[in-house]
Scaffold this motif. Structure first.
Motif, PDB file in Angstrom:
ATOM      1  N   LEU A 111      30.144 -26.669   0.588  1.00 12.51           N
ATOM      2  CA  LEU A 111      29.950 -25.392   0.200  1.00 12.51           C
ATOM      3  C   LEU A 111      31.186 -24.532   0.153  1.00 12.51           C
ATOM      4  CD1 LEU A 111      26.653 -23.906   1.295  1.00 12.51           C
ATOM      5  CD2 LEU A 111      27.139 -25.885  -0.256  1.00 12.51           C
ATOM      6  N   ASN A 112      31.523 -23.861  -1.164  1.00  7.08           N
ATOM      7  CA  ASN A 112      32.847 -23.021  -1.201  1.00  7.08           C
ATOM      8  C   ASN A 112      32.524 -21.723  -1.137  1.00  7.08           C
ATOM      9  OD1 ASN A 112      35.457 -22.569  -2.107  1.00  7.08           O
ATOM     10  ND2 ASN A 112      35.392 -23.746  -3.909  1.00  7.08           N
ATOM     11  N   LYS A 113      32.403 -21.245   0.127  1.00  7.54           N
ATOM     12  CA  LYS A 113      32.333 -19.776   0.772  1.00  7.54           C
ATOM     13  C   LYS A 113      33.227 -19.161   1.436  1.00  7.54           C
ATOM     14  CE  LYS A 113      28.229 -20.135  -1.464  1.00  7.54           C
ATOM     15  NZ  LYS A 113      28.317 -19.426  -2.672  1.00  7.54           N
ATOM     16  N   PRO A 114      34.283 -18.550   1.079  1.00  7.85           N
ATOM     17  CA  PRO A 114      35.406 -17.924   1.591  1.00  7.85           C
ATOM     18  C   PRO A 114      34.960 -16.887   2.747  1.00  7.85           C
ATOM     19  CG  PRO A 114      35.307 -17.198  -0.651  1.00  7.85           C
ATOM     20  CD  PRO A 114      34.238 -18.084  -0.565  1.00  7.85           C
ATOM     21  N   ASP A 115      33.984 -16.381   2.444  1.00  5.53           N
ATOM     22  CA  ASP A 115      33.484 -15.135   3.419  1.00  5.53           C
ATOM     23  C   ASP A 115      32.650 -15.829   4.565  1.00  5.53           C
ATOM     24  OD1 ASP A 115      35.048 -13.329   2.250  1.00  5.53           O
ATOM     25  OD2 ASP A 115      33.323 -12.586   0.882  1.00  5.53           O
ATOM     26  N   GLY A 116      32.402 -17.168   4.649  1.00  3.22           N
ATOM     27  CA  GLY A 116      31.727 -17.605   5.734  1.00  3.22           C
ATOM     28  C   GLY A 116      30.559 -18.048   5.493  1.00  3.22           C
ATOM     29  N   ILE A 117      29.689 -18.976   6.391  1.00  4.11           N
ATOM     30  CA  ILE A 117      28.580 -19.620   6.592  1.00  4.11           C
ATOM     31  C   ILE A 117      27.869 -19.304   7.852  1.00  4.11           C
ATOM     32  CG2 ILE A 117      27.359 -21.770   6.534  1.00  4.11           C
ATOM     33  CD1 ILE A 117      29.478 -22.965   4.657  1.00  4.11           C
ATOM     34  N   PHE A 118      27.119 -18.589   7.844  1.00  2.00           N
ATOM     35  CA  PHE A 118      26.378 -18.273   9.215  1.00  2.00           C
ATOM     36  C   PHE A 118      24.840 -18.835   9.508  1.00  2.00           C
ATOM     37  CE2 PHE A 118      28.626 -15.059   7.099  1.00  2.00           C
ATOM     38  CZ  PHE A 118      29.807 -14.770   7.977  1.00  2.00           C
ATOM     39  N   ILE A 119      24.633 -19.192  10.642  1.00  2.00           N
ATOM     40  CA  ILE A 119      23.302 -19.939  10.976  1.00  2.00           C
ATOM     41  C   ILE A 119      22.803 -18.905  12.165  1.00  2.00           C
ATOM     42  CG2 ILE A 119      22.059 -21.751  11.798  1.00  2.00           C
ATOM     43  CD1 ILE A 119      24.400 -23.569  10.690  1.00  2.00           C
ATOM     44  N   LYS A 120      21.513 -18.433  11.879  1.00  2.00           N
ATOM     45  CA  LYS A 120      20.469 -17.771  12.775  1.00  2.00           C
ATOM     46  C   LYS A 120      19.313 -18.537  13.142  1.00  2.00           C
ATOM     47  CE  LYS A 120      22.469 -13.420  11.080  1.00  2.00           C
ATOM     48  NZ  LYS A 120      22.214 -11.883  10.300  1.00  2.00           N
ATOM     49  N   VAL A 121      19.027 -18.647  14.338  1.00  2.00           N
ATOM     50  CA  VAL A 121      17.756 -19.215  14.833  1.00  2.00           C
ATOM     51  C   VAL A 121      16.981 -18.215  15.727  1.00  2.00           C
ATOM     52  CG1 VAL A 121      17.199 -21.361  15.967  1.00  2.00           C
ATOM     53  CG2 VAL A 121      19.508 -21.414  14.893  1.00  2.00           C
ATOM     54  N   GLU A 122      15.643 -18.538  15.242  1.00  2.00           N
ATOM     55  CA  GLU A 122      14.819 -17.751  16.211  1.00  2.00           C
ATOM     56  C   GLU A 122      13.369 -18.489  16.036  1.00  2.00           C
ATOM     57  OE1 GLU A 122      13.477 -13.967  14.798  1.00  2.00           O
ATOM     58  OE2 GLU A 122      13.206 -14.532  12.384  1.00  2.00           O
ATOM     59  N   GLU A 123      12.589 -18.187  17.126  1.00  2.00           N
ATOM     60  CA  GLU A 123      11.251 -18.545  17.292  1.00  2.00           C
ATOM     61  C   GLU A 123      10.050 -17.669  16.613  1.00  2.00           C
ATOM     62  OE1 GLU A 123       8.150 -19.322  20.839  1.00  2.00           O
ATOM     63  OE2 GLU A 123       9.888 -20.410  21.049  1.00  2.00           O
ATOM     64  N   VAL A 124       9.505 -18.297  15.749  1.00  6.32           N
ATOM     65  CA  VAL A 124       8.106 -17.598  15.151  1.00  6.32           C
ATOM     66  C   VAL A 124       6.825 -18.023  15.651  1.00  6.32           C
ATOM     67  CG1 VAL A 124       9.464 -17.151  12.964  1.00  6.32           C
ATOM     68  CG2 VAL A 124       8.071 -19.269  13.328  1.00  6.32           C
ATOM     69  N   PRO A 125       5.741 -17.482  15.634  1.00  7.31           N
ATOM     70  CA  PRO A 125       4.446 -17.769  16.015  1.00  7.31           C
ATOM     71  C   PRO A 125       3.985 -19.296  15.366  1.00  7.31           C
ATOM     72  CG  PRO A 125       4.154 -15.438  15.568  1.00  7.31           C
ATOM     73  CD  PRO A 125       5.746 -16.061  14.997  1.00  7.31           C
ATOM     74  N   ALA A 126       3.274 -20.036  16.248  1.00  5.35           N
ATOM     75  CA  ALA A 126       2.611 -21.196  15.686  1.00  5.35           C
ATOM     76  C   ALA A 126       1.643 -20.970  14.421  1.00  5.35           C
ATOM     77  CB  ALA A 126       2.172 -22.116  16.569  1.00  5.35           C
ATOM     78  N   ALA A 127       1.402 -21.902  13.465  1.00  6.64           N
ATOM     79  CA  ALA A 127       0.566 -21.685  12.558  1.00  6.64           C
ATOM     80  C   ALA A 127      -0.810 -22.011  13.102  1.00  6.64           C
ATOM     81  CB  ALA A 127       0.970 -22.915  11.430  1.00  6.64           C
ATOM     82  N   SER A 128      -1.976 -21.598  12.366  1.00  9.88           N
ATOM     83  CA  SER A 128      -3.305 -21.688  12.767  1.00  9.88           C
ATOM     84  C   SER A 128      -3.565 -22.951  12.670  1.00  9.88           C
ATOM     85  CB  SER A 128      -4.115 -20.490  12.142  1.00  9.88           C
ATOM     86  OG  SER A 128      -3.996 -21.091  10.442  1.00  9.88           O
ATOM     87  N   LYS A 129      -3.037 -23.910  12.135  1.00 10.31           N
ATOM     88  CA  LYS A 129      -3.348 -25.240  12.242  1.00 10.31           C
ATOM     89  C   LYS A 129      -2.242 -26.267  12.090  1.00 10.31           C
ATOM     90  CE  LYS A 129      -3.950 -25.290   7.062  1.00 10.31           C
ATOM     91  NZ  LYS A 129      -4.618 -25.411   5.798  1.00 10.31           N
ATOM     92  N   GLN A 130      -2.505 -27.611  12.614  1.00 14.48           N
ATOM     93  CA  GLN A 130      -1.350 -28.341  12.658  1.00 14.48           C
ATOM     94  C   GLN A 130      -1.111 -29.220  11.395  1.00 14.48           C
ATOM     95  OE1 GLN A 130       0.502 -29.786  15.691  1.00 14.48           O
ATOM     96  NE2 GLN A 130      -0.043 -27.752  16.253  1.00 14.48           N
ATOM     97  N   SER A 131      -1.942 -29.355  10.573  1.00 14.10           N
ATOM     98  CA  SER A 131      -1.515 -30.110   9.255  1.00 14.10           C
ATOM     99  C   SER A 131      -1.383 -28.929   8.226  1.00 14.10           C
ATOM    100  CB  SER A 131      -2.899 -30.999   8.807  1.00 14.10           C
ATOM    101  OG  SER A 131      -2.260 -31.627   7.826  1.00 14.10           O
ATOM    102  N   LEU A 132      -0.147 -29.207   7.722  1.00  9.62           N
ATOM    103  CA  LEU A 132       0.032 -27.932   6.783  1.00  9.62           C
ATOM    104  C   LEU A 132       0.436 -28.713   5.159  1.00  9.62           C
ATOM    105  CD1 LEU A 132       2.587 -25.941   9.022  1.00  9.62           C
ATOM    106  CD2 LEU A 132       0.131 -25.406   8.441  1.00  9.62           C
ATOM    107  N   ASN A 133      -0.078 -27.960   4.219  1.00 14.80           N
ATOM    108  CA  ASN A 133       0.274 -28.422   2.920  1.00 14.80           C
ATOM    109  C   ASN A 133       1.398 -27.431   2.222  1.00 14.80           C
ATOM    110  OD1 ASN A 133      -0.951 -26.113   1.882  1.00 14.80           O
ATOM    111  ND2 ASN A 133      -2.890 -27.402   1.538  1.00 14.80           N
ATOM    112  N   LYS A 134       1.778 -27.692   0.859  1.00 13.26           N
ATOM    113  CA  LYS A 134       2.953 -26.953   0.474  1.00 13.26           C
ATOM    114  C   LYS A 134       2.411 -25.280   0.504  1.00 13.26           C
ATOM    115  CE  LYS A 134       5.821 -26.171  -3.544  1.00 13.26           C
ATOM    116  NZ  LYS A 134       6.231 -26.611  -5.000  1.00 13.26           N
ATOM    117  N   ASP A 135       1.180 -25.062   0.046  1.00 14.65           N
ATOM    118  CA  ASP A 135       0.711 -23.702  -0.116  1.00 14.65           C
ATOM    119  C   ASP A 135       0.831 -22.973   1.260  1.00 14.65           C
ATOM    120  OD1 ASP A 135       0.182 -23.867  -2.840  1.00 14.65           O
ATOM    121  OD2 ASP A 135      -1.945 -24.671  -2.594  1.00 14.65           O
ATOM    122  N   ASP A 136       0.386 -23.741   2.308  1.00 12.98           N
ATOM    123  CA  ASP A 136       0.142 -23.218   3.746  1.00 12.98           C
ATOM    124  C   ASP A 136       1.866 -22.726   4.084  1.00 12.98           C
ATOM    125  OD1 ASP A 136      -2.290 -23.635   4.019  1.00 12.98           O
ATOM    126  OD2 ASP A 136      -1.881 -25.720   4.790  1.00 12.98           O
TER     127      ASP A 136
END
Length: 276
Positions: free
Chosen positions: A91-116
């Motif tokens: 990527l050609n990004k002169p002002d930088g590439i930043f990565i932010k990582v955080e935890e979010v609550p689990a989904a209400s079900k284990q099997s997910l489709n695209k709409d979920d």
């Protein structure tokens, strides 16, 4: 005759009016324009629509990668480091590439489709196109896709999901990729889709023609190879096969405005049943 106190009072009044008239133009400073508001609608485009914006610096000079993971599905540090290397390489990004990582609550079900997945993004995503920064959203679920065979999916112009439960189930066995290796492979493959790799309409290079499956590469040694969905599980999951983007894919990114690189320092790992 005018009394002395009245004269002084009138003089002070005239002086005050004169000062107001003199300084008023100086107070009329131009109010700076407000910065553009965050633009959620930008991120609801089709897959590949932001490839040029991601690769080139003219419209967006920096990128923020927002990684959200569910409990038990935190990305490996190796995955984050190799993602950063991949993005810095292409990527050609002169002002930088930043990565932010955080935890979010689990989904209400284990099997997910695209709409979920889309609903989860709508509920949790925090970063949107703003000024000259273009965010990418990555969700790592602790479950599986509803079709069971999919490990990852790029589903909008800046959106990716990894199915951490499926990745965990298919890794860390004897002669099988580690979780970090498989996770890295699938993630970089899906980032390739955001960059429109494998799109036969956009490509002028031979590895897209004839034998490639829709949105995938025909070169079996390339990170974007398509046929892994049909390979024997034991064969494709063995350690030691380390594909990178092939020359055609690299040239394709450069042609769209990405960085020109004489060497590619990125090491990635085999794909197995990656998304579409």
């Amino acid at each position: 005759t005018m009394k002395y106190p009245t004269l002084i009072r009138n003089f002070l009044l005239i002086l005050a009016v004169a000062l107001v008239i003199f300084y008023l133009p100086a107070c009329k400073k131009k109010v700076p324009a407000l910065a553009p508001l965050a633009h959620p609608g930008y991120h609801q485009q089709s897959l590949g629509a932001s490839a040029i914006d991601l690769l080139r610096p003219e419209k967006f000079s920096s990128v923020t990668v927002e990684i959200q993971y569910m409990p038990g599905a935190a990305p490996h540090q190796q995955t984050i480091e190799r993602l950063d290397t991949f993005l810095q390489t292409h990527l050609n990004k002169p002002d930088g590439i930043f990565i932010k990582v955080e935890e979010v609550p689990a989904a209400s079900k284990q099997s997910l489709n695209k709409d979920d997945i889309v609903r989860l993004e709508q509920n949790h995503r925090k970063h949107f196109a703003h000024n000259r920064n273009l965010p990418v959203y990555i969700l790592i679920s602790n479950g599986t896709h509803s079709e069971k065979t999919i490990l990852g999916m790029a589903y909008r112009n800046t959106s990716v999901v990894l199915f951490g439960g499926a990745i965990r189930q298919l890794s860390d066995g004897k002669n099988i990729l580690t979780k970090a290796e498989l996770e890295t492979s699938v993630l970089l493959h899906e980032i390739g889709h955001l960059l429109d790799l494998g799109n036969p309409k956009a490509s002028a290079f031979s590895s897209r023609s004839g034998k490639g499956r829709h949105n995938h590469c025909a070169n079996e040694m390339c990170l974007m190879f398509w046929k892994t969905e049909t390979h024997n599980k034991a064969t494709i999951m063995r350690k030691g096969r380390v594909p990178q983007l092939d020359e055609n894919c690299r040239r394709e990114l450069e042609a769209m405005g990405g960085k020109r690189n004489t060497t590619v320092p990125v090491t990635v790992f085999p794909l197995f049943l990656s998304g579409f």
